[in-house]
Design a protein around this motif. Structure first.
Motif, mmCIF file in Angstrom:
data_model
loop_
_atom_site.group_PDB
_atom_site.id
_atom_site.type_symbol
_atom_site.label_atom_id
_atom_site.label_comp_id
_atom_site.label_asym_id
_atom_site.label_seq_id
_atom_site.Cartn_x
_atom_site.Cartn_y
_atom_site.Cartn_z
ATOM 1 N N MET A 1 59.238 6.576 44.618
ATOM 2 C CA MET A 1 59.964 5.870 43.570
ATOM 3 C C MET A 1 59.304 6.180 42.226
ATOM 4 S SD MET A 1 60.615 1.773 43.176
ATOM 5 C CE MET A 1 58.946 1.237 42.876
ATOM 6 N N ALA A 2 60.111 6.531 41.249
ATOM 7 C CA ALA A 2 59.602 6.847 39.921
ATOM 8 C C ALA A 2 59.137 5.590 39.219
ATOM 9 C CB ALA A 2 60.692 7.539 39.105
ATOM 10 N N ARG A 3 58.105 5.729 38.402
ATOM 11 C CA ARG A 3 57.612 4.577 37.636
ATOM 12 C C ARG A 3 58.592 4.255 36.519
ATOM 13 N NH1 ARG A 3 51.393 4.675 36.359
ATOM 14 N NH2 ARG A 3 51.885 2.480 36.202
ATOM 15 N N ARG A 4 58.811 2.972 36.328
ATOM 16 C CA ARG A 4 59.695 2.529 35.251
ATOM 17 C C ARG A 4 58.858 2.175 34.044
ATOM 18 N NH1 ARG A 4 62.066 -2.247 38.112
ATOM 19 N NH2 ARG A 4 60.024 -2.091 38.982
ATOM 20 N N HIS A 5 59.435 2.365 32.892
ATOM 21 C CA HIS A 5 58.745 2.063 31.640
ATOM 22 C C HIS A 5 59.731 1.396 30.688
ATOM 23 C CE1 HIS A 5 55.276 4.547 32.703
ATOM 24 N NE2 HIS A 5 56.149 5.428 33.161
ATOM 25 N N GLY A 6 59.212 0.902 29.591
ATOM 26 C CA GLY A 6 60.034 0.405 28.494
ATOM 27 C C GLY A 6 61.053 -0.639 28.902
ATOM 28 N N ALA A 7 62.276 -0.439 28.409
ATOM 29 C CA ALA A 7 63.344 -1.427 28.597
ATOM 30 C C ALA A 7 63.684 -1.634 30.072
ATOM 31 C CB ALA A 7 64.589 -1.012 27.828
ATOM 32 N N GLU A 8 63.646 -0.571 30.871
ATOM 33 C CA GLU A 8 63.973 -0.692 32.294
ATOM 34 C C GLU A 8 62.973 -1.611 33.008
ATOM 35 O OE1 GLU A 8 64.649 2.069 36.263
ATOM 36 O OE2 GLU A 8 63.998 3.016 34.397
ATOM 37 N N LEU A 9 61.688 -1.390 32.744
ATOM 38 C CA LEU A 9 60.654 -2.235 33.345
ATOM 39 C C LEU A 9 60.745 -3.664 32.810
ATOM 40 C CD1 LEU A 9 58.171 -2.625 35.116
ATOM 41 C CD2 LEU A 9 56.774 -1.807 33.193
ATOM 42 N N ASP A 10 60.943 -3.801 31.512
ATOM 43 C CA ASP A 10 61.055 -5.124 30.895
ATOM 44 C C ASP A 10 62.204 -5.914 31.521
ATOM 45 O OD1 ASP A 10 60.062 -6.875 28.639
ATOM 46 O OD2 ASP A 10 62.195 -6.763 28.137
ATOM 47 N N THR A 11 63.339 -5.268 31.707
ATOM 48 C CA THR A 11 64.492 -5.930 32.323
ATOM 49 C C THR A 11 64.178 -6.356 33.749
ATOM 50 O OG1 THR A 11 66.053 -4.724 30.932
ATOM 51 C CG2 THR A 11 66.915 -5.620 32.997
ATOM 52 N N ALA A 12 63.526 -5.504 34.507
ATOM 53 C CA ALA A 12 63.178 -5.835 35.893
ATOM 54 C C ALA A 12 62.236 -7.039 35.942
ATOM 55 C CB ALA A 12 62.541 -4.627 36.581
ATOM 56 N N ILE A 13 61.270 -7.078 35.048
ATOM 57 C CA ILE A 13 60.307 -8.185 35.015
ATOM 58 C C ILE A 13 61.000 -9.483 34.633
ATOM 59 C CG2 ILE A 13 58.299 -9.119 33.796
ATOM 60 C CD1 ILE A 13 57.305 -6.138 33.611
ATOM 61 N N ARG A 14 61.791 -9.453 33.577
ATOM 62 C CA ARG A 14 62.467 -10.671 33.126
ATOM 63 C C ARG A 14 63.498 -11.162 34.148
ATOM 64 N NH1 ARG A 14 60.625 -11.615 28.153
ATOM 65 N NH2 ARG A 14 59.784 -9.835 27.026
ATOM 66 N N THR A 15 64.180 -10.247 34.794
ATOM 67 C CA THR A 15 65.116 -10.637 35.856
ATOM 68 C C THR A 15 64.361 -11.313 36.994
ATOM 69 O OG1 THR A 15 66.653 -8.869 35.269
ATOM 70 C CG2 THR A 15 66.831 -9.759 37.506
ATOM 71 N N ALA A 16 63.208 -10.767 37.342
ATOM 72 C CA ALA A 16 62.388 -11.366 38.404
ATOM 73 C C ALA A 16 61.952 -12.778 38.015
ATOM 74 C CB ALA A 16 61.174 -10.488 38.690
ATOM 75 N N VAL A 17 61.510 -12.955 36.774
ATOM 76 C CA VAL A 17 61.088 -14.280 36.311
ATOM 77 C C VAL A 17 62.235 -15.270 36.424
ATOM 78 C CG1 VAL A 17 60.386 -15.631 34.284
ATOM 79 C CG2 VAL A 17 59.259 -13.455 34.785
ATOM 80 N N LEU A 18 63.407 -14.899 35.937
ATOM 81 C CA LEU A 18 64.553 -15.809 35.950
ATOM 82 C C LEU A 18 65.011 -16.116 37.368
ATOM 83 C CD1 LEU A 18 66.586 -14.372 32.947
ATOM 84 C CD2 LEU A 18 65.128 -16.403 32.990
ATOM 85 N N THR A 19 65.010 -15.118 38.224
ATOM 86 C CA THR A 19 65.404 -15.329 39.617
ATOM 87 C C THR A 19 64.428 -16.272 40.314
ATOM 88 O OG1 THR A 19 66.451 -13.153 39.710
ATOM 89 C CG2 THR A 19 65.882 -14.181 41.813
ATOM 90 N N LEU A 20 63.138 -16.019 40.131
ATOM 91 C CA LEU A 20 62.127 -16.889 40.747
ATOM 92 C C LEU A 20 62.212 -18.314 40.200
ATOM 93 C CD1 LEU A 20 59.178 -14.359 40.753
ATOM 94 C CD2 LEU A 20 60.261 -15.349 42.787
ATOM 95 N N LEU A 21 62.436 -18.436 38.899
ATOM 96 C CA LEU A 21 62.553 -19.756 38.284
ATOM 97 C C LEU A 21 63.740 -20.519 38.856
ATOM 98 C CD1 LEU A 21 61.457 -21.705 36.143
ATOM 99 C CD2 LEU A 21 62.917 -20.555 34.474
#
Length: 189
Positions: free
Chosen positions: A1-21
């Protein structure tokens, strides 16, 4: 799997936070859980946020600052309607469940309470005070308007509907709040 950076990684992190919340409340938003859900590593998270409270606060602020317009439309009515439409879109959109979960969970989580009250709501209070000041400067809002009340009037009705009554938030409601309540309340006498 390729490493994500920038907006793609930011979106994945924020989506994870909101889903977990939404699914587990603020206690479920740990750096480990976010890293796993976002398919990244804890060191990646810690390079950007010192702790989970900072990550939660930043994510909530991002939702508010991107969803709620704060640009000058040229009139008090236009500015206020834009703000209420932003809240309405947020409250009726895919993040509504997250907002409800965050507010409910905040009663049991002092860090989340502080982040929400100080950052998100604090930012909105400052923005609404600036909106009212622009109206005063244009002569649309009376100079003696009680800012602490005027800045919350319309928004509080929407929050009440989201959290308490579940009544619909419609365009007709928004226009009525602005034209029948807010504009008359702040208008020069």
């Amino acid at each position: 799997m390729a490493r994500r950076h920038g907006a793609e990684l930011d979106t994945a992190i924020r989506t994870a936070v909101l889903t977990l919340l939404a699914e587990h409340g603020p206690g479920g938003v740990t750096m480990e859980a976010v890293a796993a859900a976002a398919r990244t590593s804890k060191p990646v998270l810690y390079r950007r946020w010192p702790d989970r409270a900072s990550l939660l606060r930043d994510t909530l602020m991002r939702i508010a600052t991107t969803a709620i317009p704060h640009a000058d439309t040229g009139s008090f009515r236009g500015d206020t309607l834009a703000v209420l439409r932003g809240w309405a879109a947020l409250f009726t959109g895919p993040d509504a469940a997250v907002l409800k979960a965050a507010v409910a969970a905040a009663a049991h989580d002092p860090e989340l309470t502080a982040a929400f009250r100080d950052d998100v709501i604090g930012w909105r209070k400052r923005e609404m005070a600036a909106l009212l000041q622009r109206g005063i400067d244009r002569g649309e809002v009376r100079r003696d308007v009680p800012v602490e009340i005027a800045r919350e009037l319309g928004q509080s009705v929407l929050w009440h509907r989201l959290l308490i009554t579940g009544d619909p938030i419609t365009e007709d409601l928004l226009v009525a709040l602005v034209d029948d309540v807010l504009v008359p309340f702040v208008a020069p006498r």
